[in-house]
Write a protein that holds these residues in place. Sequence first.
Motif, PDB file in Angstrom:
ATOM      1  N   MET A   1       0.842  -1.194   0.000  1.00 38.20           N
ATOM      2  CA  MET A   1       0.000   0.000   0.000  1.00 38.20           C
ATOM      3  C   MET A   1       0.881   1.249   0.000  1.00 38.20           C
ATOM      4  SD  MET A   1      -3.180   0.494   2.544  1.00 38.20           S
ATOM      5  CE  MET A   1      -4.191  -0.953   2.404  1.00 38.20           C
ATOM      6  N   PRO A   2       0.568   2.231  -0.823  1.00 42.14           N
ATOM      7  CA  PRO A   2       1.376   3.458  -0.805  1.00 42.14           C
ATOM      8  C   PRO A   2       1.316   4.127   0.575  1.00 42.14           C
ATOM      9  CG  PRO A   2      -0.213   3.477  -2.624  1.00 42.14           C
ATOM     10  CD  PRO A   2      -0.542   2.311  -1.771  1.00 42.14           C
ATOM     11  N   THR A   3       2.405   4.769   0.933  1.00 40.19           N
ATOM     12  CA  THR A   3       2.507   5.388   2.248  1.00 40.19           C
ATOM     13  C   THR A   3       1.348   6.348   2.512  1.00 40.19           C
ATOM     14  OG1 THR A   3       4.896   5.191   2.164  1.00 40.19           O
ATOM     15  CG2 THR A   3       4.020   6.785   3.716  1.00 40.19           C
ATOM     16  N   GLU A   4       0.998   7.176   1.504  1.00 37.14           N
ATOM     17  CA  GLU A   4      -0.055   8.183   1.737  1.00 37.14           C
ATOM     18  C   GLU A   4      -1.386   7.519   2.065  1.00 37.14           C
ATOM     19  OE1 GLU A   4       1.470   8.446  -1.800  1.00 37.14           O
ATOM     20  OE2 GLU A   4       3.039   8.705  -0.306  1.00 37.14           O
ATOM     21  N   GLU A   5      -1.643   6.365   1.437  1.00 31.95           N
ATOM     22  CA  GLU A   5      -2.888   5.656   1.705  1.00 31.95           C
ATOM     23  C   GLU A   5      -2.918   5.130   3.140  1.00 31.95           C
ATOM     24  OE1 GLU A   5      -4.744   2.306  -0.923  1.00 31.95           O
ATOM     25  OE2 GLU A   5      -3.726   3.787  -2.219  1.00 31.95           O
ATOM     26  N   LEU A   6      -1.788   4.563   3.545  1.00 33.79           N
ATOM     27  CA  LEU A   6      -1.686   4.075   4.929  1.00 33.79           C
ATOM     28  C   LEU A   6      -1.878   5.225   5.910  1.00 33.79           C
ATOM     29  CD1 LEU A   6       1.409   1.695   4.624  1.00 33.79           C
ATOM     30  CD2 LEU A   6      -0.903   1.000   5.294  1.00 33.79           C
ATOM     31  N   GLN A   7      -1.258   6.345   5.611  1.00 36.37           N
ATOM     32  CA  GLN A   7      -1.349   7.500   6.511  1.00 36.37           C
ATOM     33  C   GLN A   7      -2.777   8.026   6.590  1.00 36.37           C
ATOM     34  OE1 GLN A   7       1.714   9.804   4.601  1.00 36.37           O
ATOM     35  NE2 GLN A   7       3.179   9.411   6.266  1.00 36.37           N
ATOM     36  N   ALA A   8      -3.477   8.012   5.457  1.00 38.73           N
ATOM     37  CA  ALA A   8      -4.854   8.502   5.449  1.00 38.73           C
ATOM     38  C   ALA A   8      -5.750   7.581   6.282  1.00 38.73           C
ATOM     39  CB  ALA A   8      -5.374   8.605   4.018  1.00 38.73           C
ATOM     40  N   LEU A   9      -5.566   6.276   6.126  1.00 36.43           N
ATOM     41  CA  LEU A   9      -6.347   5.318   6.918  1.00 36.43           C
ATOM     42  C   LEU A   9      -6.018   5.440   8.399  1.00 36.43           C
ATOM     43  CD1 LEU A   9      -6.152   2.151   4.634  1.00 36.43           C
ATOM     44  CD2 LEU A   9      -8.210   3.462   5.197  1.00 36.43           C
ATOM     45  N   ASP A  10      -4.739   5.623   8.675  1.00 34.78           N
ATOM     46  CA  ASP A  10      -4.301   5.782  10.067  1.00 34.78           C
ATOM     47  C   ASP A  10      -4.981   6.998  10.689  1.00 34.78           C
ATOM     48  OD1 ASP A  10      -2.191   5.016  12.182  1.00 34.78           O
ATOM     49  OD2 ASP A  10      -1.815   7.153  11.887  1.00 34.78           O
ATOM     50  N   ALA A  11      -4.961   8.102   9.950  1.00 36.46           N
ATOM     51  CA  ALA A  11      -5.569   9.334  10.469  1.00 36.46           C
ATOM     52  C   ALA A  11      -7.084   9.167  10.638  1.00 36.46           C
ATOM     53  CB  ALA A  11      -5.269  10.493   9.521  1.00 36.46           C
TER      54      ALA A  11
ATOM     55  N   LEU B   1      -0.897  15.435  13.501  1.00 31.15           N
ATOM     56  CA  LEU B   1      -0.522  14.182  12.851  1.00 31.15           C
ATOM     57  C   LEU B   1      -1.331  13.958  11.578  1.00 31.15           C
ATOM     58  CD1 LEU B   1       1.174  11.515  13.203  1.00 31.15           C
ATOM     59  CD2 LEU B   1      -0.926  10.517  14.074  1.00 31.15           C
ATOM     60  N   ALA B   2      -2.631  14.275  11.647  1.00 35.06           N
ATOM     61  CA  ALA B   2      -3.503  14.060  10.489  1.00 35.06           C
ATOM     62  C   ALA B   2      -3.016  14.884   9.294  1.00 35.06           C
ATOM     63  CB  ALA B   2      -4.933  14.414  10.849  1.00 35.06           C
ATOM     64  N   GLN B   3      -2.523  16.087   9.585  1.00 31.03           N
ATOM     65  CA  GLN B   3      -1.981  16.963   8.540  1.00 31.03           C
ATOM     66  C   GLN B   3      -0.748  16.348   7.881  1.00 31.03           C
ATOM     67  OE1 GLN B   3      -2.799  20.533   7.952  1.00 31.03           O
ATOM     68  NE2 GLN B   3      -4.705  19.752   8.833  1.00 31.03           N
ATOM     69  N   LYS B   4       0.137  15.866   8.745  1.00 33.67           N
ATOM     70  CA  LYS B   4       1.496  15.558   8.322  1.00 33.67           C
ATOM     71  C   LYS B   4       1.640  14.090   7.938  1.00 33.67           C
ATOM     72  CE  LYS B   4       5.480  15.246  11.227  1.00 33.67           C
ATOM     73  NZ  LYS B   4       6.092  15.580  12.487  1.00 33.67           N
ATOM     74  N   GLY B   5       0.838  13.212   8.572  1.00 29.20           N
ATOM     75  CA  GLY B   5       0.952  11.781   8.315  1.00 29.20           C
ATOM     76  C   GLY B   5       1.975  11.136   9.219  1.00 29.20           C
ATOM     77  N   ALA B   6       1.605  10.004   9.801  1.00 29.10           N
ATOM     78  CA  ALA B   6       2.520   9.302  10.700  1.00 29.10           C
ATOM     79  C   ALA B   6       3.625   8.627   9.896  1.00 29.10           C
ATOM     80  CB  ALA B   6       1.758   8.246  11.500  1.00 29.10           C
ATOM     81  N   ARG B   7       4.775   8.497  10.503  1.00 32.44           N
ATOM     82  CA  ARG B   7       5.844   7.723   9.887  1.00 32.44           C
ATOM     83  C   ARG B   7       5.491   6.244  10.036  1.00 32.44           C
ATOM     84  NH1 ARG B   7      11.652   8.440   8.970  1.00 32.44           N
ATOM     85  NH2 ARG B   7      11.462  10.608   9.570  1.00 32.44           N
TER      86      ARG B   7
END
Length: 464
Positions: free
Chosen positions: A8-18, A31-37
Amino acid sequence: MSTITNHMPTEELQALDAAHHMHPFTANGELAQKGARVITRADGVTLTDSEGNQILDAMAGLWCVNIGYGRDELADVAARQMRELPYYNTFFQTTHRPAIELAQKIAQLAPGDLNNVFFAGSGSEANDTNIRMVRHYWALKGKPSKSIIISRKNAYHGSSVGSGSLGGMSAMHEQGGLPIPDVHHINQPNWWAEGGDMSPEDFGIARAQELEQAILELGEDRVAAFIAEPVQGAGGVIVAPDSYWPEVQKICDKYEILLIADEVICGFGRTGEWFGSQKLDIRPDIMTIAKGLSSGYAPIGGSVVSDEVASVIAQSEFNHGYTYSGHPVAAAVALENLRILEEENILGHVRDVAAPYLKEKWESLVAHPLVGEAKIVGMMGSIALTPHKESRAAFAAETGTVGYICRERCFANNLVMRHVGDRMIISPPLILKPEEIDMLMDRALTSLDECYAQIKADGLLKSA
Ligand SMILES: *Cc1c(COP(=O)(O)O)cnc(C)c1O
């Protein structure tokens, strides 16, 4: 060996995480703005993120991965135990081999007559056990009025209602109705920030004597116990002056109050000894353990209890326990971790190789224009960032502003170093090799230089 690949692309993971994942101790809006590592795998002392960056983990996860990442032995033991007996409880007069063997091993490693283990799933749970156990102990001894536990400001003992109350983090007490009654906080032995004109030794004595003053003010017949970390961890790796602990021990002995050493970070080799209490010559009645007990490979904690306290508690049923007290898989993993620590002489590596070399390098950071004090005990170190060394000044900017900038520079340079306010801290895996220490120091220095340049440019190099 097959590997789990993340497609899964990182941005997709970050969006789901947020969207769905509520993070602990995180500014969630930011965090939602920036995306988790996103961390995908780890080996030895190195993390890999979803972008393929290789990051040196100078925090050993959260102070816990003492033997380093990627030890197949622990995975094998966990799989074997899951097949044989994945779960059974230790309530109501039952037991199982992993819990028995682990309790015996911990009793063998622990100092003095700390021969009894009450298991929990985490450090927080273990400290909740301690609150109930010390109060129950005094009740059984016919002194139910002894219910107050004295702790310290800026201590960290966990995040449950009980353990968060024991802790002295004001930001935590502001939320959720903490602290519970009958917890009293005295000042911490942080000479750099609070020592004023006193010498460190005089300051250490003065802060220890606050314990005696508190006992006298509250009444000896009201105080059950004193709890402290041998070296404060989450508070910023605060190393007390040498005069502090001998004085504290004297006071605990004089007034017969129980001493609880919270060894969740200091235990299992972090200081070069099995427990920080041995390093600092402390004689606790109870030790809290977690984190390094399993090197973080499985969640487990516990209270290691003296024969005297355990024998009193054994007089009646202790109405306390956790579903996962002594969880067989976690216990088997912890046992394997202790076997590796012992058989590979990892404490010897800390004492003879890693800690002396790291200390020499770490303490040399005081030469940097941004660094005030540099403290280190075994494999846990801190530096205080300051705009003015001579006066030990804090920054005019809100506490943590500069620390956060420094932390971000570290991340950009593939180094995990954490900030607590404007202190930078490390607690790397104990297996760190000299060449990895060189890499850590190179990246730390680069990050400090970049941070210094940035705060100068931003006008943040001002004293409070
Ligand atoms: C992390 C920590 C705890 C809490 O342990 P958890 O497993 O997070 O509940 C307690 N005491 C100290 C000193 C700690 O560092």
